[in-house]
Design an enzyme around this catalytic site. Structure first.
Site, PDB file in Angstrom:
ATOM      1  N   HIS A  53      18.391 -33.772  38.429  1.00 32.74           N
ATOM      2  CA  HIS A  53      18.692 -34.563  38.794  1.00 32.74           C
ATOM      3  C   HIS A  53      17.750 -36.007  37.492  1.00 32.74           C
ATOM      4  O   HIS A  53      17.095 -35.323  36.978  1.00 32.74           O
ATOM      5  CB  HIS A  53      18.328 -34.501  39.743  1.00 32.74           C
ATOM      6  N   CYS A  81      12.718 -28.486  38.957  1.00 33.95           N
ATOM      7  CA  CYS A  81      14.290 -28.789  38.285  1.00 33.95           C
ATOM      8  C   CYS A  81      14.396 -29.034  36.915  1.00 33.95           C
ATOM      9  O   CYS A  81      13.160 -29.161  36.291  1.00 33.95           O
ATOM     10  CB  CYS A  81      14.057 -30.240  39.338  1.00 33.95           C
TER      11      CYS A  81
END
Length: 396
Positions: A326, A344
């Site tokens: 992201h 992430c």
């Protein structure tokens, strides 16, 4: 000499006459005689695979008929009201000596039927066998969920997943009812990831541009504990372009491949030493243009020292344990240099936007060089060695 010759001829005639009886010639020496057969043809016999009075019969049980010393002339099935059930007879695929009656539409659960088969014997006499049976009454019925969805296009890493509401104990029966075909043949095998979930994948990623169909013929199949399949389902999907991206946590780079071609090489930041990303092939399962990252979804309270609740853009989920690729504009200075995320893969907003547009569910993101150990997730199928995967089949 003429007298002697005549004497020899006369003696021969006398001897020949002595071998005859009433003018009927004897059979030549060494030639056997076969008396005419007087045995009557054996009567036909008809045998059915179901015993008369059978109960708890699966609606999918083959109704088989065997005939000896004759030919099958008819098979008829009627319901409890005496109405004939439409069906057809064909050779059994398992044994050509058997005939199988198959209904046009499946038999009902909890219903009574009578099967009657007739034959004509070699003695021209008819023969018949009949059996009345009752199909099983399920305690409950279930239709499992299936992914991918019908008509969907997915990446080369997407397994077929079948989800059951209750634990399955009749796993072998279920697997036999799950038939996968593909336009490019593969060596795929089913593997039970839990008692309620079974996945199918080949030994390598799916070939791109492959059409795949799952025929889930679960009606009439026992799942266990009195639960039976409610209906049959067919799901067809397409495997699209081969997208396999490589995250190198040691060099802080994300290499994106379209087929065999490297199309992007992004600086990125993976999980920090305190929250390392998991190693191994991850599969894209979800994509959100805007998403709120909430640590409580994987057990870390938002108000704890390691908790967070952060809005992000271009979120591509790659595991069910909270790992995404992201946009993270706050870590651009560390991207390409250090791993600072909560697990992430952080990209700049521009790079994340591009990756979001490139990605599709089923794409593969392989993470390497992290201290986080091997991925453990609901879709960690490609981290399991092939022989171990095959051993997870109930038919192994």
């Amino acid at each position: 000499m003429r007298g002697a010759s005549a004497l020899v001829t006369a003696v021969a005639l006398v001897l020949l006459a002595g071998c005859q009886d009433g003018g009927t010639a004897a059979a030549p020496t060494g030639t056997p005689t076969t008396p005419p057969s007087t045995a009557a043809p054996a009567p036909a016999a008809v045998r059915l695979s179901l015993a008369d009075g059978a109960t708890d019969v699966s609606p999918r049980t083959p109704l088989e008929v065997a005939v000896t010393d004759g030919e099958l002339t008819g098979v008829r099935v009627v319901d409890a009201a005496g109405a004939e059930v439409p069906g057809a007879v064909a050779d059994s695929p398992a044994d050509p000596a058997l005939d199988v009656w198959t209904p046009q539409t499946p038999l009902a659960y909890g219903a009574r039927y009578t099967l009657t088969a007739t034959a004509a014997g070699d003695d021209d006499r008819p023969a018949e066998a009949a059996a009345t049976f009752t199909t099983v009454t399920p305690r409950t019925q279930q239709t499992p969920s299936i992914g991918p969805l019908d008509g969907q296009t997915v990446g080369v890493g997407m397994p077929i997943r079948v989800f059951f509401e209750q634990p399955v104990t009749e796993k072998a029966a279920v697997e036999r009812a799950l038939r996968v075909t593909s336009s490019t043949p593969t060596d795929g095998v089913w593997h039970w990831t839990s008692d309620t979930e079974v996945h199918f994948r080949p030994s390598q990623y799916w070939p791109e541009h492959t059409d795949v169909t799952l025929d889930a013929g679960l009606y009439g199949v026992p799942l266990g504990g009195g639960v039976w399949g409610r209906t049959d389902r067919t799901v067809s999907f397409r495997v699209g372009e081969r997208h396999v991206s490589i995250v190198d946590a040691a060099t802080h780079r994300l290499a994106v491949y379209d087929g065999d071609q490297l199309v992007q090489d992004f600086p990125m930041s993976a999980g920090s030493p305190d929250n390392p990303s998991a190693n191994g092939p991850h599969v894209v399962t979800e994509m959100n243009r805007d998403r709120v990252m909430d640590s409580s979804t994987y057990g870390v309270p938002v108000d704890s020292p390691d908790g967070y609740r952060t809005a992000v853009q271009y979120a591509v989920r790659i595991s069910d344990s909270g790992e995404f690729v992201h946009a993270a504009p706050w870590s651009v200075a560390q991207q390409g240099r250090a791993n600072v995320s909560h697990g992430c893969i952080n990209l700049s907003t521009a790079d994340a936007r591009w990756f979001f547009g490139f990605s599709q569910p089923g794409d593969v993101v392989e993470i390497r060089g992290s201290d986080g150990g091997t991925l453990r997730s609901d879709v960690a199928d490609w981290t399991i060695p092939w022989e171990q995967w095959r051993a997870g089949s109930a038919l192994a």
